[in-house]
Write a protein that holds these residues in place. Structure first.
Motif, PDB file in Angstrom:
ATOM      1  N   VAL A   1     -27.759  37.070 -70.633  1.00  0.00           N
ATOM      2  CA  VAL A   1     -28.244  37.177 -72.316  1.00  0.00           C
ATOM      3  C   VAL A   1     -27.621  35.280 -73.023  1.00  0.00           C
ATOM      4  O   VAL A   1     -28.621  34.691 -73.887  1.00  0.00           O
TER       5      VAL A   1
ATOM      6  N   SER B   1     -15.104  23.496 -77.176  1.00  0.00           N
ATOM      7  CA  SER B   1     -16.368  24.202 -77.427  1.00  0.00           C
ATOM      8  C   SER B   1     -17.625  24.002 -76.539  1.00  0.00           C
ATOM      9  O   SER B   1     -18.134  24.177 -75.853  1.00  0.00           O
TER      10      SER B   1
ATOM     11  N   GLU C   1     -26.255  31.824 -79.192  1.00  0.00           N
ATOM     12  CA  GLU C   1     -25.306  32.623 -80.395  1.00  0.00           C
ATOM     13  C   GLU C   1     -24.976  34.568 -79.839  1.00  0.00           C
ATOM     14  O   GLU C   1     -24.619  34.789 -80.709  1.00  0.00           O
TER      15      GLU C   1
ATOM     16  N   ILE D   1     -22.899  46.178 -75.720  1.00  0.00           N
ATOM     17  CA  ILE D   1     -22.815  45.321 -75.033  1.00  0.00           C
ATOM     18  C   ILE D   1     -22.217  46.139 -73.515  1.00  0.00           C
ATOM     19  O   ILE D   1     -23.163  45.689 -72.238  1.00  0.00           O
TER      20      ILE D   1
ATOM     21  N   THR E   1     -29.486  33.414 -74.960  1.00  0.00           N
ATOM     22  CA  THR E   1     -29.716  32.600 -76.630  1.00  0.00           C
ATOM     23  C   THR E   1     -28.239  33.135 -76.647  1.00  0.00           C
ATOM     24  O   THR E   1     -26.807  33.139 -77.024  1.00  0.00           O
TER      25      THR E   1
ATOM     26  N   LEU F   1     -23.066  35.512 -78.482  1.00  0.00           N
ATOM     27  CA  LEU F   1     -21.713  35.893 -78.159  1.00  0.00           C
ATOM     28  C   LEU F   1     -21.085  36.122 -78.859  1.00  0.00           C
ATOM     29  O   LEU F   1     -20.188  36.722 -78.703  1.00  0.00           O
ATOM     30  N   VAL F   2     -21.373  36.243 -80.285  1.00  0.00           N
ATOM     31  CA  VAL F   2     -20.946  36.582 -81.039  1.00  0.00           C
ATOM     32  C   VAL F   2     -21.113  38.521 -80.959  1.00  0.00           C
ATOM     33  O   VAL F   2     -20.221  39.084 -81.491  1.00  0.00           O
ATOM     34  N   LEU F   3     -21.540  38.566 -79.748  1.00  0.00           N
ATOM     35  CA  LEU F   3     -21.692  40.671 -79.658  1.00  0.00           C
ATOM     36  C   LEU F   3     -20.989  40.944 -78.905  1.00  0.00           C
ATOM     37  O   LEU F   3     -20.888  42.083 -78.075  1.00  0.00           O
ATOM     38  N   LEU F   4     -19.968  39.905 -77.993  1.00  0.00           N
ATOM     39  CA  LEU F   4     -18.573  39.889 -77.400  1.00  0.00           C
ATOM     40  C   LEU F   4     -18.032  41.240 -77.152  1.00  0.00           C
ATOM     41  O   LEU F   4     -17.392  41.445 -78.216  1.00  0.00           O
ATOM     42  N   ARG F   5     -17.764  41.907 -76.636  1.00  0.00           N
ATOM     43  CA  ARG F   5     -16.811  43.101 -76.299  1.00  0.00           C
ATOM     44  C   ARG F   5     -17.429  44.744 -77.612  1.00  0.00           C
ATOM     45  O   ARG F   5     -16.620  45.144 -77.992  1.00  0.00           O
ATOM     46  N   SER F   6     -18.448  44.647 -77.435  1.00  0.00           N
ATOM     47  CA  SER F   6     -19.101  45.110 -78.346  1.00  0.00           C
ATOM     48  C   SER F   6     -19.696  46.849 -77.184  1.00  0.00           C
ATOM     49  O   SER F   6     -19.751  45.763 -76.721  1.00  0.00           O
TER      50      SER F   6
ATOM     51  N   GLY G   1     -12.903  31.562 -69.974  1.00  0.00           N
ATOM     52  CA  GLY G   1     -13.986  32.278 -70.793  1.00  0.00           C
ATOM     53  C   GLY G   1     -15.227  32.513 -69.357  1.00  0.00           C
ATOM     54  O   GLY G   1     -15.490  33.456 -69.042  1.00  0.00           O
TER      55      GLY G   1
END
Lengths: 261, 426
Positions: B380, B265, B386, B396, B384, B388-393, B311
């Motif tokens: 973004v 991380s 956090e 996005i 923020t 990143l939990v939306l990556l590849r949605s 990454g």
């Protein structure tokens, strides 16, 4: 009895060529991807995008149209001494299984041909298929629930599409707005709980974390990886997906008990 | 012009004369004292310490293949210490093993193991203090605190050593090769693992670090502090806390190294902090959380590097001026570039970006539409994390697409005006 209805719906869908088209689409997608890029784990990432958007969409659209098209036959069946839940659940299972079959065979064959068994990505791939199957069940269920609630077919169709749009796109938009506007606060717990509120998000995170994207996420990633990486987290999230399957079914049985056909 | 040439010739002559003088000085010493001292020979010494005490300057001590339990050995005259295969000095975890305080010392073929850990002293398997013209070659250093510790020494060679330890926490771990106030050192072909930093340089100038493998270290594979005019090339940095950290240094050359699997991380392949005038050429960054993390760097040239499946391929944190990225390949990274602050006069040109979807109508290999390497989502996530939990949605993807069509948030001059259609390397 339920098996008989299931078998009938399954075969009806196969006859209508829908599942054949769906199967061919996945076959073409799988082999095309692997033809362009021999790397199986990369292909899994690309497929992820397709599967988590498309299986819910197809599930919703086919669910609602098929339910509406079969309504006359359903009424005919209802005149027979068969329980309502048996008929509807049989149809639901038949449709979901037909879609899942297309998905698993359509993607499974090309990947098997390209040496999936020897690949390290086999677990991720199986997870992807499992998630795709669950998503099919969830969204077919949602579509049936919506169709049962709304007599007006056009309205029902609209609501079903809206439901898909909400889970596939809008939910994430709201999620992002919440994250950005409350960015001063610790959001890991919130993010974790919010993913459980959407089966598509939950599926996506499950697979992404297996593809080791967690390291990108810094502290949040560590929280997520620790949660989803443990057997408990894995069981919990699969349970959540199963609960998502059950939710529309509960609504369906509740609706059927009081509906006047 | 002629006077310049003349002075060059004079300088050349001068230096060769100096070399000759040196050789003349050294030669008689070697001839006079070319004696070999065999430990365990009849009438010879029975321990390394005794052999060192008996030896005259210039002698060679041959260490036989057995285990000696000795520590805090001091070499204060020019000697050569040669181990036969299997010759081992075990420090029994009591302090340092070998301390060298003389010029012209060579240590080769020895196995040194079990150096004592200390919170106050930097115990090393081999410590060099104010030594010139030393050679540390083909040694095995096992379970060390510090491996080779070099202080205020110049013109030395550290080659083909295998240095390892089982460090678990940074607070009580040492570095593999630790150099402080040195110059003109060559570090070649060493393997370093399980340490705090594989190789550490502080105030080390004009040195060359090449062909080393540094892996599974707690902190950095290679670490520069306040070190100028150094080169490192053809090294491999794998699975370290972070690959290479370069801080507060200038005029460095980083050439054809491999940075792989530095994944975690807070991990990265290469960290640049307060760096001026450096060259990053032909390196390969593969599966790192961050390929290059740039925090305040000025006049850096990044040419012909490959960024594959990282990454972030490149993350620019700010206070960065006159950096140029040319002829690099950006392949399948989650984010090609994250950028904070103004573009300043940094420049991206003629790179290959696998995320590029433009066309090339005149078929000159250069895309006709400029490429914007910063996605809105990267912007973004910078603010923020956090998110990143939306990556590849899907949401996005739509967001990135709309930003690509009409940039609002990302700096609109941050473009590669000449993106290539094909990768330059394979």
């Amino acid at each position: 009895m339920i098996l008989k209805v299931l078998k009938y719906s399954f075969h009806d869908l196969n006859r209508s060529r829908w599942s054949a088209v769906y199967l061919l689409f996945y076959l073409a997608l799988g082999s095309g991807l692997l033809f362009l890029n021999n790397d199986l784990s990369r292909a899994v990432v690309t497929l992820l995008n397709v599967v988590i958007v498309l299986t819910p969409l197809i599930g919703t659209v086919l669910g609602i149209t098929w339910f509406n098209n079969a309504s006359e036959f359903t009424e005919l069946l209802l005149a027979q001494p068969i329980r309502r839940t048996t008929i509807i659940l049989g149809q639901y299972l038949g449709l979901s299984l037909a879609l899942s079959f297309s998905l698993v065979v359509g993607l499974g064959l090309p990947f098997l041909a390209y040496g999936l068994i020897r690949s390290t990505a086999i677990f991720e791939f199986l997870l992807l298929l499992g998630v795709g199957v669950l998503l099919s069940f969830i969204f077919v269920g949602l579509a049936f629930a919506i169709a049962l609630t709304h007599e007006n077919r056009v309205k029902g169709f609209g609501y079903a599409i809206l439901a898909w749009l909400f889970f596939a796109v809008l939910y994430d938009g709201l999620f992002l707005i919440a994250l950005v506007s409350f960015s001063e606060y610790p959001l890991e717990r919130f993010a974790l709980i919010a993913t459980f509120g959407n089966p598509i998000d939950l599926s996506r995170i499950l697979i992404l974390l297996k593809l080791d994207i967690s390291a990108l996420m810094g502290y949040t990633g560590a929280v997520f990886a620790r949660f989803f990486g443990t057997p408990l987290g894995m069981t919990l999230s699969l349970t959540a997906l199963l609960a998502w399957c059950a939710l529309p079914l509960l609504h369906i049985t509740w609706k059927l008990r009081r509906k006047d056909f | 012009m002629p006077s310049g040439a003349l002075s060059a010739v004079v300088r050349c002559l001068h230096s060769s004369a100096w070399l000759l003088a040196c050789a003349c000085l050294l030669l008689p010493v070697h001839q006079a004292g070319a004696a070999q001292i065999r430990i365990d020979a009849p009438g010879g010494p029975a321990a390394v310490a005794e052999a060192i005490a008996r030896a005259a300057p210039g002698d060679e001590i041959l260490v036989p293949p057995r285990i000696f339990h000795e520590h805090d050995l001091l070499i204060d005259k020019p000697l050569t210490l040669t181990g036969s295969p299997g010759a081992t000095i075990d420090g029994d975890n009591e302090g340092a093993i070998l301390t060298i305080r003389a010029d012209g010392v060579t240590v080769r073929g020895l196995t040194l193991r079990n150096v004592g850990v200390s919170y106050t002293k930097e115990h090393a398997a081999i410590l060099l203090h104010r030594a010139r013209h030393f050679r540390i070659e083909n040694n095995r250093l096992e379970n060390v605190f510090f491996g080779v510790h070099v202080e205020k020494s110049h013109h030395g060679l550290i080659a083909d050593n295998d240095i390892s330890s089982q460090a678990r926490e940074e607070a009580y771990a040492g570095n593999g090769i630790h150099m402080w106030h040195c110059s003109n050192i060559e570090v070649r072909g060493n393997t370093l693992s399980g340490l705090r930093d594989g190789i550490y340089l502080e105030f080390v100038d004009d040195s060359l670090i090449h062909g080393n493998r540094s892996h599974d270290n707690l902190r950095y594979g290679l670490h520069f502090m306040f070190s100028n005019r150094d080169t490192y090339q053809h090294n491999e940095f794998t699975r370290n806390g972070a690959g290479v950290a370069v801080m507060f240094s200038r005029d460095l050359r980083m050439i054809e190294n491999r940075f792989t699997h530095n994944w975690g991380s807070a991990s990265y392949g290469l960290l640049l902090k307060e760096i001026y005038d450096a060259e990053v050429t032909g390196n390969r960054f593969e599966q790192n959380t961050i390929g290059i993390n740039i925090d305040s760097a000025t006049r850096i040239r990044y040419i012909g590097n490959v960024f594959h499946r990282n990454g972030w391929a490149v993350k620019v944190l700010g206070a960065t001026y006159s950096n140029t990225f040319t002829e690099n390949d950006f392949l399948a990274n989650a984010f090609d570039l994250a950028y904070a602050g103004h573009l300043n006069d940094n420049r991206f040109s003629g790179n290959y970006w696998s995320a590029y979807s433009g066309y090339d109508l005149d078929r000159d290999g250069i895309g006709d539409v400029p490429f914007r390497p910063v996605k809105l989502f990267a912007y973004v996530v910078n603010r923020t994390p956090e998110a990143l939990v939306l990556l590849r949605s899907l949401f996005i993807d739509l967001l990135n697409f709309s930003e690509k069509v009409s940039p609002v948030f990302t700096p609109d001059n941050l473009v590669d005006p000449q993106p290539r259609m094909r990768p330059l390397h394979d």
